[in-house]
Scaffold this motif. Sequence first.
Motif, PDB file in Angstrom:
ATOM      1  N   THR A   1       0.822  -1.216   0.000  1.00 14.00           N
ATOM      2  CA  THR A   1       0.000   0.000   0.000  1.00 14.00           C
ATOM      3  C   THR A   1       0.851   1.259   0.000  1.00 14.00           C
ATOM      4  N   LYS A   2       1.842   1.296   0.877  1.00  5.73           N
ATOM      5  CA  LYS A   2       2.646   2.507   1.043  1.00  5.73           C
ATOM      6  C   LYS A   2       3.373   2.893  -0.234  1.00  5.73           C
ATOM      7  N   LYS A   3       3.863   1.897  -0.972  1.00  5.55           N
ATOM      8  CA  LYS A   3       4.695   2.185  -2.145  1.00  5.55           C
ATOM      9  C   LYS A   3       3.926   2.076  -3.462  1.00  5.55           C
ATOM     10  N   ASN A   4       2.612   1.880  -3.356  1.00  7.60           N
ATOM     11  CA  ASN A   4       1.748   1.859  -4.540  1.00  7.60           C
ATOM     12  C   ASN A   4       2.143   0.751  -5.516  1.00  7.60           C
ATOM     13  N   PHE A   5       2.486  -0.422  -4.951  1.00  2.91           N
ATOM     14  CA  PHE A   5       2.801  -1.575  -5.782  1.00  2.91           C
ATOM     15  C   PHE A   5       1.522  -2.214  -6.320  1.00  2.91           C
ATOM     16  N   ASP A   6       1.622  -2.835  -7.478  1.00  7.14           N
ATOM     17  CA  ASP A   6       0.532  -3.662  -7.986  1.00  7.14           C
ATOM     18  C   ASP A   6       0.662  -5.092  -7.478  1.00  7.14           C
ATOM     19  N   LEU A   7       1.876  -5.467  -7.118  1.00  6.72           N
ATOM     20  CA  LEU A   7       2.163  -6.810  -6.621  1.00  6.72           C
ATOM     21  C   LEU A   7       3.460  -6.745  -5.834  1.00  6.72           C
ATOM     22  N   ILE A   8       3.528  -7.519  -4.761  1.00  6.19           N
ATOM     23  CA  ILE A   8       4.776  -7.596  -4.013  1.00  6.19           C
ATOM     24  C   ILE A   8       5.151  -9.072  -3.846  1.00  6.19           C
ATOM     25  N   VAL A   9       6.444  -9.360  -3.996  1.00  9.64           N
ATOM     26  CA  VAL A   9       6.969 -10.717  -3.869  1.00  9.64           C
ATOM     27  C   VAL A   9       7.651 -10.820  -2.511  1.00  9.64           C
ATOM     28  N   LEU A  10       7.077 -11.624  -1.644  1.00  7.30           N
ATOM     29  CA  LEU A  10       7.593 -11.795  -0.287  1.00  7.30           C
ATOM     30  C   LEU A  10       8.490 -13.010  -0.227  1.00  7.30           C
ATOM     31  N   ASN A  11       9.685 -12.840   0.341  1.00  3.66           N
ATOM     32  CA  ASN A  11      10.529 -14.003   0.601  1.00  3.66           C
ATOM     33  C   ASN A  11      11.163 -13.889   1.974  1.00  3.66           C
ATOM     34  N   SER A  12      11.519 -15.025   2.522  1.00  7.77           N
ATOM     35  CA  SER A  12      12.007 -15.094   3.898  1.00  7.77           C
ATOM     36  C   SER A  12      13.399 -15.689   3.946  1.00  7.77           C
ATOM     37  N   LEU A  13      14.168 -15.265   4.924  1.00  7.75           N
ATOM     38  CA  LEU A  13      15.504 -15.825   5.142  1.00  7.75           C
ATOM     39  C   LEU A  13      15.457 -17.091   5.998  1.00  7.75           C
ATOM     40  N   LYS A  14      14.272 -17.446   6.476  1.00  9.07           N
ATOM     41  CA  LYS A  14      14.179 -18.530   7.449  1.00  9.07           C
ATOM     42  C   LYS A  14      14.116 -19.921   6.811  1.00  9.07           C
ATOM     43  N   THR A  15      13.848 -20.002   5.519  1.00 10.42           N
ATOM     44  CA  THR A  15      13.718 -21.298   4.853  1.00 10.42           C
ATOM     45  C   THR A  15      15.060 -21.721   4.275  1.00 10.42           C
TER      46      THR A  15
END
Length: 398
Positions: free
Chosen positions: A342-356
């Motif tokens: 929302t804040k950066k007005n993205f149409d899509l965000i790709v979430l990734n984690s360092l925990k896997t």
Amino acid sequence: MSLQNKKIVLGITGSIAAYKAAILVRGLVKKGADVRVVMTPDATQFITPLTIGTLSKNPVISSYVQDHDQGIWNNHVELGMWGDLFLIAPCSANTLGKMVQGICDNVLMATFLSAKCPVMVAPAMDLDMYSHASTQSNLDILRSRGTEVIESESGELASGLEGQGRLSEPEHIIDHLEDYFRTANSLVGQRYLVTAGPTYESLDPVRFIGNHSSGKMGIAIANEVAKRGGKVELVLGPSSIEVKHPNITVHHVNSAVDMYEAATSLYDDCQVGIMAAAVSDYRPKDVSDQKIKKADDSITLELTKNPDIAESLGAKKRSDQKLIGFAMETENLLKNAKKKLTKKNFDLIVLNSLKTEGAGFKHDTNVVTFIGQNKTREFELKQKTEIAKDLVDEIISL
């Protein structure tokens, strides 16, 4: 059918998996493809040119010379220009190394070096050979040059061991080729901005603040867009990966400010922006002209905030543009990613984690979640090249 009348140059190398080439050739011909085969001398020890020639309905090339007495040669240059696609399956570790180094000691390598069409390789070897650092490095280099790798599969190997290294099954390779031709020109006329890699924020002439990003994910995305016919403006931070695809223009940068200036100047002429770089949030307020000498037991650095590239592009995004962000989180993953969306007005965000395990910086694999305005899609651990395909498909669906 997507393979109807497609011109496929099939290279077969010296691997026990060469026997599967007969099934592959037959399958391609049944799909309507015109298949011409070039074999290394070692490949002919595993399966005969007569078998392959009968199935392909075309003469097989396995040497430079066609007729010594009449001085007739096999024109590898013409073959390299004829094909819509050059597929090497199975591709041995030996041939992978030759492809990287440009060693031209057989007619298959001469055809590869002459090829004007896209190239794919389907590696096949024992698991220790496949996992060896030199083999994986060669695969990375080929990917960076635009060669597509059809990943080896896991299972029982000729050595009796179990693991990854098996040639992808012929029907899977054919599915891969059909998918390629289905999407090959889908992005012609489109221009993408992709940021990739880390940024380095100088402390003095020899030291910097940075992160562990290799640029693999962003480069994989750039290559995927380019393979589909799109033009890519790749703004690349410090990275050892070579990028050679003719549809990609590389803009090398070092700092976050450098990346900001490049990205903001290029985005206006692009339909899509993909912010895959790991950008430093802060930089040293003062940069020493000389190397900082070791003196006290501790040192205090004052940092100042870097410009937010993604937020700046989101603020200027037009209605005919899309903007895709990346978020690497260690806690409250979905909540923090949705805030950025929302804040950066993205149409899509790709979430990734360092925990896997096997995900994150420097790995060839990752685990991601696509978060859009109205839907979320989770993916299992997979190759970054495959994630790039999924992401480009998702962007097209937007």
